[in-house]
Design an enzyme around this catalytic site. Structure first.
Site, PDB file in Angstrom:
ATOM      1  N   THR A 185       0.841  -1.188   0.000  1.00  0.00           N
ATOM      2  CA  THR A 185       0.000   0.000   0.000  1.00  0.00           C
ATOM      3  C   THR A 185       0.883   1.247   0.000  1.00  0.00           C
ATOM      4  O   THR A 185       2.043   1.200   0.417  1.00  0.00           O
ATOM      5  CB  THR A 185      -0.903   0.033   1.239  1.00  0.00           C
ATOM      6  OG1 THR A 185      -0.081   0.119   2.413  1.00  0.00           O
ATOM      7  CG2 THR A 185      -1.764  -1.211   1.321  1.00  0.00           C
ATOM      8  N   GLU A 331      -5.888  -3.648  -1.568  1.00  0.00           N
ATOM      9  CA  GLU A 331      -6.387  -4.757  -0.754  1.00  0.00           C
ATOM     10  C   GLU A 331      -7.521  -5.545  -1.408  1.00  0.00           C
ATOM     11  O   GLU A 331      -7.900  -6.612  -0.914  1.00  0.00           O
ATOM     12  CB  GLU A 331      -6.872  -4.222   0.601  1.00  0.00           C
ATOM     13  CG  GLU A 331      -5.767  -3.723   1.519  1.00  0.00           C
ATOM     14  CD  GLU A 331      -5.445  -2.245   1.363  1.00  0.00           C
ATOM     15  OE1 GLU A 331      -4.894  -1.661   2.296  1.00  0.00           O
ATOM     16  OE2 GLU A 331      -5.755  -1.682   0.284  1.00  0.00           O
ATOM     17  N   LYS A 445     -16.167  17.252   8.952  1.00  0.00           N
ATOM     18  CA  LYS A 445     -17.296  17.202   9.883  1.00  0.00           C
ATOM     19  C   LYS A 445     -17.583  18.620  10.361  1.00  0.00           C
ATOM     20  O   LYS A 445     -16.847  19.196  11.136  1.00  0.00           O
ATOM     21  CB  LYS A 445     -16.974  16.302  11.063  1.00  0.00           C
ATOM     22  CG  LYS A 445     -18.180  15.954  11.907  1.00  0.00           C
ATOM     23  CD  LYS A 445     -18.316  14.455  12.078  1.00  0.00           C
ATOM     24  CE  LYS A 445     -19.589  14.117  12.842  1.00  0.00           C
ATOM     25  NZ  LYS A 445     -19.489  12.850  13.556  1.00  0.00           N
TER      26      LYS A 445
END
Length: 553
Positions: A185, A331, A445
């Site tokens: 990754t 993945e 957020k």
């Protein structure tokens, strides 16, 4: 009661054996550092791959050994894909664009015995060689005439290595769950993590990728994989194309060069291509400036990052090319979802179809997906609810190399039901179309509500003066966070913050509108071309909005 069917093992070598017998004259075209247009056939590929398998054996490479590659998309790299895995070794593709310390870590962590390296990557290898104690030799992917000068002692020439080897080799058969490939990754935090693919997972993934509702791979296609072979096996195309007999065109180190891509597409009659959004933006900009066309190109696949609506529209309106967006990860091998129209959508308007194209597509058979809330409760597929995206299936990871594979333990990426948390936030509509709204770590957020940075970015790059844009959340005294848009202007174009905000006003929900726009010369990217939001948040950690905005929820 057991079946009475043969229990043949799924072997990567069987793809090559099938191709040699059934598509022996099919062509593979490559751009390499030593040849701007190399050509040979599937038959040549099979013969040279057997010679390479013998060469690996002569070097002392054994079953299960990791064999590293630092190479571009070309025929020699393709030979390595099949010779290494087919011999029972592990083909470990390494991204040469990573930071040197990451490459160093990856090679040592995987314990690669031999590294096959492109000429253009030799400076990196020379800088790292002293820190790679377990690498026994570096094999340069070129011929004797083009061997570079080097201070390294343990260097071999690829063409000399295989030249005198026998072209006879009996591909071994073993358990299909044996490791066939590795890819690490490229996360922006912590060390890269190793994902290990099997022969079984790779072949099942190739079958799925070749389906008509996915890439529709066949002997009637000419395929240009622009997505790198060093990144998640070029999305499985080196297997699906050879399996189905497609003509393969490989751009080598020129994968980011619009002029080369246009020339390859036109002269080789490429019908299908795959790449990340930045590649397609570069090609489209070149086509606009040069006035040239890509007349044979019927469709392109976009993945690796959300595809801006502007790419979809420009390809369709200017070049009659259909864009198919997909989603996946290292993945997931990487195929997870893929765009396709369903029965009953024949009367959709162009605008409705484009709306669907901007989503990441529907689930491919073999990958289950679900979205869950913060308490892991499954959410409905209604196009409204959004939550953490989880997946599972035969080509989805169950553990990272060298880390725990026990659910619940630190380092294990799956829960006790076998679900892998992708780290993406998504919504899924009633027709099964999934849309990534953000990475969990990138979501903004604001005032208790989630704001999608991807929606903001896609809207911003549709402005004619904006080349690239990124949205991040920054501190706000009232709402905790508000969106900040960071943008790069196109060359010789002018646009002010107020211009961009006015442009976005009717394209985004009022709560998603950024509170400010900051212009920069360039945006940071990861080694795979994705926006590096971590670096941006660091660079703007002290940023303060000019004045509190009087926005009402």
């Amino acid at each position: 009661m057991q079946s009475l069917m043969m229990n043949s093992q799924l072997m990567i070598s069987n793809i090559l054996k099938h191709a040699e017998k059934n598509y022996s004259k099919r062509e593979i075209v490559s751009v390499t550092a030593d040849n701007p247009r190399h050509r040979y056939t599937y038959q040549d590929l099979a013969v040279r791959t057997r010679k390479l398998a013998n060469a690996l054996e002569s070097l002392g490479a054994k079953f299960g050994d990791r064999i590293g590659t630092l190479a571009w998309n070309d025929y020699r790299h393709l030979e390595l894909y099949y010779a290494v895995s087919g011999s029972g070794m592990v083909c470990h593709t390494i991204n040469p664009k990573l930071f040197p310390e990451q490459v160093n870590y990856i090679i040592n962590h995987a314990e690669d015995r031999f590294i096959f390296v492109d000429v253009l990557v030799m400076p990196l290898v020379e800088a790292l060689a002293a820190h790679l104690p377990k690498v026994e030799a570096f094999i340069v992917l070129t011929n004797k005439v083009n061997m570079p000068q080097t201070t390294l002692e343990n260097v071999l020439c690829y063409e000399e290595l295989i030249a005198d080897q026998s072209s006879d080799f009996e591909w071994p058969e073993f358990d299909e769950n044996t490791a066939s490939g590795m890819c690490y990754t490229s996360g922006t935090t912590g060390n890269p993590k190793g994902v290990v693919y099997s022969h079984r997972s790779t072949l099942l993934h190739a079958y799925a990728g070749a389906l008509p509702d996915v890439t529709n791979a066949s002997g009637r296609e000419t395929v240009l994989p622009v997505v790198p072979m060093f990144h998640v096996n070029a999305w499985g195309l080196p297997y699906a194309t050879i399996m189905t007999g497609a003509k393969l065109v490989m751009p080598g180190p020129k994968m980011g060069d619009g002029e080369t891509l246009q020339d390859l597409i036109e002269t080789e009659n490429v019908t299908f291509s795959s790449g990340v959004p930045t590649i397609w933006l570069a090609l489209l900009d070149y086509l606009d400036k040069s006035g040239k066309k890509v007349t044979s190109l019927s469709r392109v696949t976009v993945g690796g990052a959300a595809c801006p609506r502007a790419i979809i529209v420009r390809f369709k309106d200017n070049h009659d090319t259909m864009v198919y967006q997909g989603w996946g990860m290292t993945e997931t091998s990487p195929l997870g979802t893929f765009f396709g129209l369903q029965p009953g959508m024949e009367d959709y308007t162009d605008e409705q179809i484009t709306d669907l194209q901007t989503m990441q597509g529907r689930g491919v058979f073999g990958v289950e997906m679900r979205i869950v809330d913060e308490d892991n409760n499954e959410l409905p597929w209604d196009g409204v609810a959004f939550g953490a995206l989880k997946v599972r299936g035969p080509w989805v990871i169950r553990g990272y190399y060298g880390m725990s594979q026990t659910p619940g333990e630190e380092g294990c990426p799956v829960d006790d039901k076998g679900w892998f948390d992708t780290g993406d936030v998504a919504t899924i509509n009633a027709d099964g179309y999934m849309q990534i709204t953000d990475r969990t770590k990138d979501v903004i957020k604001s005032g208790g509500e989630w704001v999608s940075s991807i929606d903001i970015e896609n809207a911003a790059v549709s402005h004619p003066h904006i080349a690239e844009a990124a949205a991040i959340g920054r501190y706000h005294p009232k709402w905790t966070e508000r969106p900040l848009l960071i943008a790069v202007r196109k060359a010789d174009r002018e646009a002010s913050s107020s211009d961009i905000l006015k442009f976005l006003a009717d394209k985004l929900h009022k709560w998603s509108l950024p509170d400010d726009v900051v212009f920069v010369d360039e945006l940071p990217h990861t080694a795979t071309g994705k926006l590096n939001k971590l670096a941006l948040r660091k660079a703007f950690e002290d940023y303060e909005f000019p004045e509190p905005v009087n926005i009402q929820k």
